[in-house]
Enzyme design. Structure first.
Site, short mmCIF file in Angstrom:
data_model
loop_
_atom_site.label_atom_id
_atom_site.label_comp_id
_atom_site.label_asym_id
_atom_site.label_seq_id
_atom_site.Cartn_x
_atom_site.Cartn_y
_atom_site.Cartn_z
N GLY A 112 19.43 71.72 72.73
CA GLY A 112 19.59 71.74 74.18
C GLY A 112 20.99 71.35 74.61
O GLY A 112 21.48 71.80 75.64
N GLY A 113 21.66 70.55 73.79
CA GLY A 113 23.04 70.16 74.06
C GLY A 113 24.06 71.01 73.33
O GLY A 113 25.25 70.68 73.32
N GLU A 164 24.54 69.28 64.03
CA GLU A 164 23.38 68.40 63.82
C GLU A 164 22.64 68.77 62.54
O GLU A 164 22.25 67.90 61.76
CB GLU A 164 22.43 68.51 65.02
CG GLU A 164 22.98 67.88 66.29
CD GLU A 164 22.14 68.19 67.52
OE1 GLU A 164 22.32 67.49 68.53
OE2 GLU A 164 21.31 69.12 67.48
#
Length: 223
Positions: free
Chosen positions: A100-101, A107
């Site tokens: 979402g970011g 990540e």
């Protein structure tokens, strides 16, 4: 409890979990997003207990440095004991949707290196079947239309996330209307599309531990 209070509670629970296991040579992997920001702020109170961090985004790196916490390039780090990050959705097997970011690729890389991946989330993120949250896919810009057509064939409705470039200089397609009953299979299928960098399913490498913030306290879940 408010959602912000739940995020702060799970962030503190993560610090409490890892702190006894850290020493002055430890490097901690740190994720991206509002819950990860809570973790950064809680971790900063103990910055003398470990060597430094690896960040999954430029935004997290800036927040860590503002607290006076060293941030290392992942290529210079040998071992990464812990990676702590939030999620947009999780199922009970700790398969996640993240991105979402727009930091999903970094990540996923940091999660792959870490020995233990700890997910921190509030109870609203726990679902029986992944897919209510649109699945982010990071795409090489010139491949946007091609990738979108292939995602439609897989049953999704891809939408270009306008005005967003990842830290890697790529774009994001958010895929709506997926019922992700086999997340590991779908993760592999999407990653095989030419032009896809990676997608936001963390199923081949799920979280090892989920700290879930609820009004009754923090629950600890394992796959």
């Amino acid at each position: 409890m408010t959602q912000d209070q739940l995020k702060q509670a799970v962030a503190q629970a993560a610090v409490d979990f890892i702190l006894p296991k850290l020493d002055d040579k430890s490097i901690v992997g740190v994720g991206t997003g509002s819950t990860a920001n809570c973790f950064i702020d809680a971790l900063a109170l103990h910055k003398g207990a470990f060597d430094g961090t690896v960040a999954s985004s430029e935004a997290s790196a800036a927040r860590l440095k503002a607290h006076g916490i060293p941030v290392y390039e992942l290529n210079t780090v040998g071992d990464l004991e812990f990676y702590v990050d939030g999620a947009d959705e999780t199922d009970e097997k700790l398969h996640l949707i993240k991105g979402g970011g727009a930091a999903l690729t970094r990540e996923k890389i940091v999660a792959a290196v870490a020995k233990t991946f700890i997910c921190i989330a509030d109870a609203s993120k726990l679902v029986s079947v992944l897919g209510t949250f649109p699945l982010p896919v990071e795409v090489i810009p010139m491949a946007r239309s091609h990738v979108a057509r292939q995602l439609v064939k897989l049953g999704g409705d891809p939408v270009y996330r306008e005005g967003v470039l990842t830290d890697n200089g790529n774009i994001i397609l958010d895929v709506y209307n997926l019922q992700i009953t086999e997340p590991t299979v779908l993760e592999t299928q999407i990653n095989a599309i030419v032009g896809v960098v990676t997608n936001g399913l963390f199923a081949s490498r799920p979280a090892d531990l989920l700290l879930l913030g609820t009004p009754e306290g923090v629950r600890t879940l394992k796959p």
